[in-house]
Design an enzyme around this catalytic site. Structure first.
Site, mmCIF file in Angstrom:
data_model
loop_
_atom_site.group_PDB
_atom_site.id
_atom_site.type_symbol
_atom_site.label_atom_id
_atom_site.label_comp_id
_atom_site.label_asym_id
_atom_site.label_seq_id
_atom_site.Cartn_x
_atom_site.Cartn_y
_atom_site.Cartn_z
ATOM 1 N N GLU A 1 27.757 43.089 4.293
ATOM 2 C CA GLU A 1 28.967 42.612 4.975
ATOM 3 C C GLU A 1 28.844 43.273 6.339
ATOM 4 O O GLU A 1 30.078 43.266 6.966
ATOM 5 C CB GLU A 1 30.228 42.781 4.133
ATOM 6 C CG GLU A 1 30.238 42.370 2.681
ATOM 7 C CD GLU A 1 30.451 41.025 2.406
ATOM 8 O OE1 GLU A 1 30.499 40.325 3.802
ATOM 9 O OE2 GLU A 1 30.615 40.538 1.440
ATOM 10 N N HIS B 1 36.179 47.909 2.301
ATOM 11 C CA HIS B 1 36.008 46.600 1.329
ATOM 12 C C HIS B 1 35.966 47.141 -0.012
ATOM 13 O O HIS B 1 34.966 47.882 -0.405
ATOM 14 C CB HIS B 1 35.072 45.971 1.971
ATOM 15 C CG HIS B 1 34.712 44.443 0.814
ATOM 16 N ND1 HIS B 1 35.679 43.617 0.534
ATOM 17 C CD2 HIS B 1 33.619 44.246 0.161
ATOM 18 C CE1 HIS B 1 35.234 43.079 -0.275
ATOM 19 N NE2 HIS B 1 33.850 43.135 -0.683
ATOM 20 N N HIS C 1 36.784 45.854 -4.621
ATOM 21 C CA HIS C 1 36.957 44.804 -5.476
ATOM 22 C C HIS C 1 38.229 45.319 -6.408
ATOM 23 O O HIS C 1 37.617 45.461 -7.679
ATOM 24 C CB HIS C 1 35.678 44.438 -6.359
ATOM 25 C CG HIS C 1 34.626 43.725 -5.420
ATOM 26 N ND1 HIS C 1 33.119 43.901 -5.995
ATOM 27 C CD2 HIS C 1 34.331 43.660 -4.160
ATOM 28 C CE1 HIS C 1 32.582 43.182 -4.983
ATOM 29 N NE2 HIS C 1 33.289 43.139 -3.784
ATOM 30 N N GLU D 1 58.067 50.705 -0.944
ATOM 31 C CA GLU D 1 57.005 51.474 -0.045
ATOM 32 C C GLU D 1 56.144 50.438 0.895
ATOM 33 O O GLU D 1 55.798 50.782 1.834
ATOM 34 C CB GLU D 1 56.115 52.398 -0.911
ATOM 35 C CG GLU D 1 56.594 53.723 -1.130
ATOM 36 C CD GLU D 1 56.689 54.662 0.105
ATOM 37 O OE1 GLU D 1 57.912 54.876 0.621
ATOM 38 O OE2 GLU D 1 55.687 54.928 0.876
ATOM 39 N N HIS E 1 37.597 37.542 -4.877
ATOM 40 C CA HIS E 1 36.390 38.705 -4.492
ATOM 41 C C HIS E 1 37.149 39.997 -4.293
ATOM 42 O O HIS E 1 36.570 40.797 -5.007
ATOM 43 C CB HIS E 1 35.624 38.137 -3.293
ATOM 44 C CG HIS E 1 34.628 38.779 -2.611
ATOM 45 N ND1 HIS E 1 33.564 38.383 -2.258
ATOM 46 C CD2 HIS E 1 34.609 40.198 -2.775
ATOM 47 C CE1 HIS E 1 32.783 39.237 -1.890
ATOM 48 N NE2 HIS E 1 33.248 40.501 -2.236
HETATM 49 O O1 2HA Z 1 28.171 43.845 -3.054
HETATM 50 O O2 2HA Z 1 31.083 44.037 -2.004
HETATM 51 O O3 2HA Z 1 31.137 41.532 -0.604
HETATM 52 C C1 2HA Z 1 28.850 44.289 -1.952
HETATM 53 C C2 2HA Z 1 29.879 43.346 -1.818
HETATM 54 C C3 2HA Z 1 29.632 42.088 -1.155
HETATM 55 ZN ZN ZN Z 2 32.678 42.263 -2.052
#
Ligand code: 2HA
Ligand code: ZN
Length: 279
Positions: free
Chosen positions: A113, A136, A138, A166, A207
């Site tokens: 990314e 980032h 998940h 909050e 995602h």
């Molecule tokens: O695998 O999270 O978006 C890495 C990630 C891709």
């Molecule tokens: Zn990801």
């Protein structure tokens, strides 16, 4: 070499792993380094590597150094072997290429990314030169909500805000939602960085989530706050499609003065439907 930056970066990876946000090689982290941090580590850099294409252009980051997780690397392993899993890269003078100057000692590339991270870091630097982190992950509850809430910035923000007082204090600019897109490229980076021009949270449908911060605690805390509220919303929706009680638009407006906030009225619409996720 264990600098404070390496310790803080590692702690964020481990904390995210412990939250369950980083299955396998899921998620990535990047940090735009201060000159003093580059100076501190420079003796260990190797500037002999090849220039590689970033896959997008970030002229606003020309010549800067970034600490980034590696592509295909597991957050779980960062604390076990930092130099195998993380890289420091330098961006070239026109912002189109990078080279690895430290880390990824057993080979590999920076995060898949990278275009999104660098495009976000570029708009964030313009917004506030001290905004240095893009994270980032998940997180499951936030992702789950992208299957049942409309992929609409106003509705998504409002429903999450209502779950915890909050929330509007921690992310008063709200949340931007990116519809499902192919990850890893320039296109999704363009969409995400558009959100980061004014907001600190972008949700990628089906995602994960992108957040930013001045420091690692702030970025991690933001991810944690959104995901905690998403968890509460998942619990509420599993019990009932409607709420008996909630935080009202007037309540949100009342937070502004004591907390020094300005909340965009677009999030404070009067609801005509009692159903969660409807206006
Ligand atoms: O695998 O999270 O978006 C890495 C990630 C891709
Ligand atoms: Zn990801």
């Amino acid at each position: 070499m264990k600098t404070k930056l390496i310790r803080d970066f590692t702690k964020t990876c481990t904390d995210g792993w412990l939250q369950g946000w980083h299955e396998r090689n899921g998620g990535n982290l990047s940090y735009r380094m201060r000159n003093s941090e580059v100076e501190e580590m420079k003796g260990e850099f190797c500037e002999e590597g090849d220039w590689k294409e970033i896959g997008t252009e970030v002229p606003g980051l020309a010549g800067e150094y970034f600490m980034v997780t590696g592509s295909g690397k597991y957050f779980r392993n960062v604390e076990l072997d930092f130099e195998d899993n993380v890289a420091i890269i330098r961006v070239n003078e026109d912002g189109t290429k990078y080279k690895i100057v430290y880390g990824l000692v057993n080979g590999g590339r920076p995060t898949s990314e990278l275009p999104s991270h660098l495009m976000n870091l570029e708009v964030l630097k313009q917004r506030d030169p001290e905004m240095r982190i893009v994270y980032h992950a998940h997180p499951a509850n936030t992702v789950a909500l992208t299957f049942v809430l409309p992929l609409d910035d106003e509705i998504f923000t409002r429903e999450i805000w209502e779950m915890e007082t909050e929330c509007p204090v921690v992310f008063p600019q709200g949340i931007g939602v990116v519809p499902w897109m192919v990850p890893g490229g320039k296109e999704i980076g363009v969409k995400t960085s558009e959100i980061m021009k004014t907001r600190n949270v972008a949700v990628w449908a089906h995602h994960g989530m992108f957040v930013c911060g001045h420091d690692f605690d702030e970025a991690f805390g933001l991810m944690h706050t959104v995901e905690k509220s998403a968890e509460i919303l998942v619990k509420v929706m599993s019990m009932s499609p409607v709420k008996l009680n909630t935080i009202t638009p007037e309540d949100f407006r009342a937070l502004q003065k004591p907390f020094g906030l300005t909340l965009d009225e677009k999030y404070l619409y009067e609801k005509h439907s009692g159903k969660i996720g409807e206006k």
